[in-house]
Motif scaffolding. Structure first.
Motif: not given
Length: 540
Positions: A491, A80-83, A85-86, A93, A53, A493-495
């Protein structure tokens, strides 16, 4: 601020002309914090980090930069796209769909070419199902886990708790701007806590050379320059002996006596600007504060060394940590015998470290050498007692020297298993009353982890219902619980990169303490709230 160790003038000037090697140049600032011994421990360490993470890679960044020996990053999931991005340690991407650990490791190892990094793509649950996998996990120096499911975390924590030689486990949980972490360990023996409290100068029971200097000092025969450069330890030793002679051998104890003692020192001044006497007055607290053995050290003498259960013995025999702790307890018992020995001073060994003081160079160097010689004699006596009483216990000479140097500050921490505190509902309820915001946040994070493990939707009502099961019946939830529950519902699941960066530095710092056995690590659940910007500890 902690005082630096004293140096001989020749050593200090020689060091100026010597050229540092490449490692010293690279790690110069951190070597000032934990020295070569700490750096060696770091470079020998093997760390397993479970989950790639943003928080985990931020922790690893702060371990790779100072030079840990090896790390393995374990994660079976795809990016994932969220990964993308953060997590700064992914290739944006272009990493989507690829394994997170395999994508992160090359970028992490670029930070320090001397660090070996490896990606492992097996699910942790699968690893923990086999003897080979369990032994592999136990082979590391330290295990760090971020946001594991409740069931997996329980299995992992129990595995590592079942054996004194197993590595410490740092459990990290975060969601949005809230987080907590816990260090699971059996025992942490700390020789170098880097305390800011200066060790005893032995002013109330001076060794012969110090007493002789003080007794031979005649203030009336000194010229004004000499009088203004008498080292404050000499002034205090002389004043203490005079006070004891006038008060039936007693030291100043109550406030009035302490003030009278200071007044007696002020009366010795020949001029108003004699800073050495001002310094002696300011250091007069040492006289009433000096004890043969501080209470915190005396309590360690009664500690019983932990004995590994036969059923949980390591397949590879005693671990390095077990051997180190066994040697520490041997040194602790030797210290007790040293204090009790009729050959010794009846107190802890003297340290050769001196604080800065107002005096001339000749007097300071004389005092420094005097302390160094006496410290050497007492260190030799300590080693003699060690050899006579524990001839069959191997203890490294370097460890002995370090222990003797730090006897005023050595420490032993006894830890708990992850989750053990929450099993005592009354203790949790008491903590909720005394530390509502810290305990509320911790309980909310526990409830979140449990709901996610069971696949239950995270709502405010579901979080509160789970929290109430962790408390005695009819417990009222404080107002602080509403804030914690609200943030986790928003939030779950927000990392968040901000939180990940903060935790990365904080947890890496604690990991380094555990690896080097220097400084004192956090004991209990350290709770972090970056909404209101505070940290706290519960369940210690």
């Amino acid at each position: 601020m902690a005082q630096p160790d004293s140096q001989e003038i020749g050593d200090a000037t020689t060091a100026v002309h010597s050229q540092p090697d490449s490692k010293t140049r690279r790690y110069d600032r951190q070597l000032r914090l934990w020295a070569a011994s700490g750096q060696s421990a770091l470079e020998s360490s093997r760390t397993l980090v479970i989950s790639a993470s943003a928080t985990s890679t931020s922790i690893l960044k702060n371990l790779v930069l100072p030079g840990i020996g090896h790390f393995t990053l374990l994660d079976a999931d795809a990016v994932s796209p969220a990964d993308a991005g953060n997590n700064f340690f992914l290739n944006g991407y272009s990493s989507i769909g690829k394994n997170k650990a395999e994508e992160a490791v090359p970028l992490l190892t670029e930070l320090n070419e001397s660090v070996d990094g490896k990606a492992e793509v097996k699910p942790i649950d699968e690893v923990l199902q086999t003897d080979e996998g369990r032994n592999w996990v136990k082979s590391f120096s330290l295990v760090i886990a971020h946001n594991l499911s409740q069931d997996t975390l329980d299995t992992l924590s129990k595995l590592l708790w079942d054996g004194l030689g197993n590595p410490p486990l740092i459990v990290v949980r975060s969601a949005g701007f809230l987080a907590d972490f816990f260090i699971q360990f059996h025992e942490q023996c700390i020789i170098e806590p880097h305390s800011e409290t200066f060790p005893s100068l032995r002013l109330t029971r001076p060794f012969p050379a110090l007493a002789e200097w003080a007794n031979s000092t005649d203030y009336d025969k000194l010229d004004p320059t000499e009088h203004a450069h008498i080292p404050f330890p000499i002034i205090l030793v002389k004043a203490t002996e005079k006070w004891k002679a006038e008060h039936d051998g007693q030291l100043p104890k109550v406030y009035a006596e302490k003030q009278a003692f200071k007044a007696a020192i002020r009366d010795l001044q020949k001029k108003m600007d004699e800073e050495n006497f001002d310094e002696a007055e300011a250091q007069a607290w040492r006289i009433s504060g000096e004890v043969p053995v501080p209470s915190e050290i005396k309590s360690l003498f009664a500690l019983t060394p932990l004995v590994p259960a036969s059923s949980s013995s390591s397949t590879n025999g005693s671990s390095v940590s077990e051997q180190s702790n066994a040697a520490f307890h041997t040194l602790l018992q030797t210290l007790k015998l040293f204090v009790e020995s009729p050959e010794g001073p009846g107190c802890l060994p003297l340290t050769s470290t001196l604080p800065d003081m107002h005096t001339d160079t000749e007097s300071y160097v004389r005092l420094q050498r005097m302390y160094k010689e006496q410290a050497g004699k007492e260190a030799a006596l300590f080693k003699k007692i060690l050899k006579a009483n524990f001839p069959d216990t191997p203890v490294d000479d370097g460890m002995v020297d370090l222990f003797v140097k730090n006897t005023h500050h050595v420490n032993v921490l006894r830890g708990k298993r992850w989750g053990a505190w929450e099993e005592d509902k009354s203790a949790v309820a008491s903590s909720l009353e005394s530390d509502p915001r810290e305990t509320a946040t911790h309980l909310a994070l526990s409830a979140l982890s449990n709901l996610q493990s069971k696949g239950i939707d995270v709502t405010a009502d579901a979080l509160r219902a789970d929290i109430l099961t962790r408390l005695p019946p009819n417990t009222e939830l404080p107002e602080e619980m509403t804030n914690a529950v609200g943030e986790l519902e928003r939030s779950p699941t927000a990392d968040v990169p901000n939180t990940a960066a903060f935790l990365g530095g904080m947890i890496a710092q604690e990991a380094i303490k555990m690896i080097t056995k220097q400084y004192v690590p956090v004991k209990g659940y350290c709770v972090v709230d970056l909404v209101e910007s505070w940290t706290g500890v519960v369940g210690a």
